[in-house]
Design a protein around this motif. Structure first.
Motif, short mmCIF file in Angstrom:
data_model
loop_
_atom_site.label_atom_id
_atom_site.label_comp_id
_atom_site.label_asym_id
_atom_site.label_seq_id
_atom_site.Cartn_x
_atom_site.Cartn_y
_atom_site.Cartn_z
N TRP A 265 35.25 -42.30 25.83
CA TRP A 265 34.65 -41.67 26.93
C TRP A 265 33.95 -40.40 26.36
O TRP A 265 32.80 -40.14 26.85
N ARG A 266 34.57 -39.58 25.64
CA ARG A 266 34.10 -38.46 25.18
C ARG A 266 33.02 -38.52 24.40
O ARG A 266 31.85 -37.78 24.33
N GLU A 267 32.87 -39.68 23.48
CA GLU A 267 31.92 -40.14 22.64
C GLU A 267 30.59 -40.69 23.56
O GLU A 267 29.39 -40.18 23.14
N ILE A 268 30.79 -41.29 24.29
CA ILE A 268 29.66 -41.58 25.31
C ILE A 268 29.00 -40.39 25.85
O ILE A 268 27.73 -40.12 25.95
N GLY A 269 29.81 -39.22 26.20
CA GLY A 269 29.63 -38.20 27.00
C GLY A 269 28.75 -37.17 25.79
O GLY A 269 27.71 -36.36 26.33
N ALA A 270 28.78 -37.38 24.52
CA ALA A 270 28.35 -36.65 23.41
C ALA A 270 26.95 -37.18 23.10
O ALA A 270 26.53 -36.03 22.26
N GLN A 271 26.58 -38.14 23.68
CA GLN A 271 25.53 -38.69 22.85
C GLN A 271 24.17 -37.77 23.03
O GLN A 271 23.43 -37.74 22.13
N PRO A 272 23.91 -37.35 24.31
CA PRO A 272 22.45 -36.33 24.35
C PRO A 272 22.93 -35.22 23.31
O PRO A 272 21.89 -34.72 22.62
N ASP A 273 23.89 -34.66 23.03
CA ASP A 273 24.04 -33.50 22.23
C ASP A 273 23.80 -33.82 20.66
O ASP A 273 23.37 -33.29 19.95
N ILE A 274 24.32 -35.08 20.48
CA ILE A 274 24.14 -35.57 19.16
C ILE A 274 22.66 -35.83 18.79
O ILE A 274 22.06 -35.50 17.74
N TRP A 275 22.13 -36.37 19.71
CA TRP A 275 20.59 -36.64 19.68
C TRP A 275 19.99 -35.57 19.46
O TRP A 275 18.96 -35.39 18.45
N ARG A 276 20.07 -34.46 20.23
CA ARG A 276 19.13 -33.30 20.04
C ARG A 276 19.53 -32.63 18.77
O ARG A 276 18.65 -32.15 17.91
N ARG A 277 20.99 -32.63 18.41
CA ARG A 277 21.24 -31.86 16.82
C ARG A 277 20.59 -32.70 15.91
O ARG A 277 19.95 -32.36 14.93
N TRP A 278 20.53 -34.01 15.89
CA TRP A 278 19.96 -34.89 14.93
C TRP A 278 18.29 -34.67 14.78
O TRP A 278 17.77 -34.73 13.82
N GLU A 279 17.81 -34.57 15.99
CA GLU A 279 16.46 -34.20 15.94
C GLU A 279 15.92 -32.99 15.04
O GLU A 279 14.83 -33.06 14.36
N GLN A 280 16.91 -32.14 14.99
CA GLN A 280 16.68 -30.82 14.21
C GLN A 280 16.99 -31.14 12.98
O GLN A 280 16.38 -30.48 11.72
N ASP A 281 18.19 -31.77 12.34
CA ASP A 281 18.59 -31.98 11.13
C ASP A 281 17.94 -33.08 10.24
O ASP A 281 17.92 -33.08 8.95
N PHE A 282 17.41 -34.05 11.08
CA PHE A 282 17.01 -35.20 10.20
C PHE A 282 15.77 -35.13 9.70
O PHE A 282 14.76 -34.57 10.08
N ALA A 283 15.81 -35.23 8.03
CA ALA A 283 14.69 -35.10 7.32
C ALA A 283 13.51 -36.16 7.46
O ALA A 283 13.48 -36.84 6.74
N LEU A 284 13.24 -36.38 8.50
CA LEU A 284 12.51 -37.73 8.94
C LEU A 284 11.23 -37.97 8.07
O LEU A 284 10.98 -38.90 7.52
N GLN A 285 10.43 -36.89 8.00
CA GLN A 285 8.98 -37.06 7.22
C GLN A 285 9.38 -37.52 5.77
O GLN A 285 8.59 -38.08 5.08
N ASP A 286 10.52 -36.68 5.28
CA ASP A 286 10.73 -37.02 3.80
C ASP A 286 10.92 -38.55 3.61
O ASP A 286 10.49 -39.26 2.83
N VAL A 287 11.84 -39.13 4.57
CA VAL A 287 12.23 -40.36 4.42
C VAL A 287 11.01 -41.41 4.68
O VAL A 287 10.93 -42.32 4.03
N ARG A 288 10.41 -40.99 5.83
CA ARG A 288 9.10 -41.65 5.92
C ARG A 288 8.21 -41.89 4.74
O ARG A 288 7.42 -42.89 4.34
N ALA A 289 8.05 -40.79 3.86
CA ALA A 289 7.12 -40.51 3.00
C ALA A 289 7.63 -41.63 1.60
O ALA A 289 7.08 -42.11 1.14
#
Length: 357
Positions: free
Chosen positions: A11-35
């Motif tokens: 249950w707590r892991e379900i509720g944590a999803q929005p915060d996980i997504w926000r944090r991952w948006e900042q930390d994920f080196a998206l453009q490097d992997v796409r390149a």
């Protein structure tokens, strides 16, 4: 989120999803992997995984357009029929795994090493210590390890599934250079209390059907699995498309069946969904019917393609599954505890050697 359910890790892991997504948006080196992906010499992209991890590939392959052709190849299929898949093709093999160490993951590595050793790989996992993160590949290999909060400890995949799915969409959606994780997180923050209220006010049905078109049909498949496994099989669950549902599966519906439709933003699909809703309201006037998506009972109000909205749709099933599991008196974090049948990470699969034919 409901105070009565906070004892459960799931249950707590379900509720944590929005915060996980926000944090991952900042930390994920998206453009490097796409390149890195853009520079690979490959014919097509395969999305591989088992169970919920395979459904990620189904959603991506059916829901977005990429620079190269997409194909969803579950590892459960790959290891049982490797020669069918691995011939003269040169794919980028994208593997998903929460633990990164299931027997099928290891078996797919073995098959790839033998039959297409030079094919590049991209491993997306929640576990920095699993084989997906650590095992050396014979060819080029990239690894994306999600935030530690996405490594679910409960039996059912929740935040691990949705965060790996968003990662794949961000990497391979050729029509979007965004990663709207925060936008989706904000929408889920609003909807989670509404999902919780629905689950709390709804008697657990003996049967439930999840329906959707395109990418949403595969979100329906993941949703059916969530309810089925969290209630330890005591709530029968099926999935289908609105058009496919009429071709036999509608016979599943009885007086105790709940129906959930994940609606589409695509105008053509929406027409067929509206026809089905009208038909169901006439044939089963007393039926519990819930819609999630564009112009639905629960509308995320986010202007994104259907594939991007699948994590929010699936969250409803996560909430329903946990609520009903708790109501049944089950161990929500391990619904099969003491039965010796299912476990958090699949075990007991014998892997047979792969040889070139």
């Amino acid at each position: 989120m409901s105070d009565a359910l906070t004892q459960w890790t799931t249950w707590r892991e379900i509720g944590a999803q929005p915060d996980i997504w926000r944090r991952w948006e900042q930390d994920f080196a998206l453009q490097d992997v796409r390149a890195w992906i853009a520079g690979l010499d490959v014919d097509e992209v395969w999305f591989c995984g088992a169970g919920s991890s395979a459904f990620i590939g189904d959603i991506v392959a059916s829901g977005i357009k990429g620079e190269r052709p997409f194909r969803s190849v579950p590892t459960t299929d790959l290891i049982s029929r490797p020669d069918f898949y691995l011939s003269d093709r040169r794919p980028l093999v994208v593997s998903f795994g929460r633990s990164g160490g299931s027997p099928e993951t290891l078996g797919s590595f073995d098959a790839l090493d033998v039959l297409t050793p030079d094919a590049p790989r991209l491993n997306v996992t929640c576990n920095p210590d699993g084989a997906l993160a650590k095992r050396k590949a014979t060819g080029e290999c990239g690894v994306v390890v999600l935030p530690p909060q996405a490594l679910d400890q409960g039996f059912a995949m929740t935040s691990s599934f949705t965060t790996m799915l968003l990662t794949a969409l961000a990497l391979f959606d050729a029509e979007s250079r965004q990663r709207p994780f925060t936008q989706l997180a904000d929408a889920l923050d609003i909807l989670l209390p509404e999902f919780t209220a629905l689950a709390s006010d709804t008697d657990r049905p003996s049967r439930i059907v999840f329906l959707g078109t395109g990418a949403m049909s595969h979100a329906a498949r993941e949703s059916a699995l969530k309810v089925l496994e969290l209630t330890a099989g005591r709530t029968a669950a099926i999935w289908d498309s609105p058009l496919g549902f009429r071709h036999g599966p509608m016979s599943f519906v009885d007086d105790e069946t709940r129906i959930v439709l994940f609606t589409s933003r695509e105008p053509q699909a929406a027409r067929y969904e509206a026809d089905l809703l009208d038909e169901l309201s006439r044939q089963f006037p007393g039926q519990g019917l819930t819609t999630v998506g564009a112009n639905a009972d629960f509308d995320p109000n986010v202007d994104l393609p259907d594939a991007w909205l699948t994590p929010i749709a699936v969250a409803l099933a996560q909430v329903l599954g946990v609520t009903w599991s708790d109501r049944l008196g089950l161990d929500v974090d391990d619904p099969f505890a003491g039965k010796g049948t299912l476990s958090r990470v699949v075990s007991g699969v014998t892997l047979y050697p792969v040889r070139r034919s």
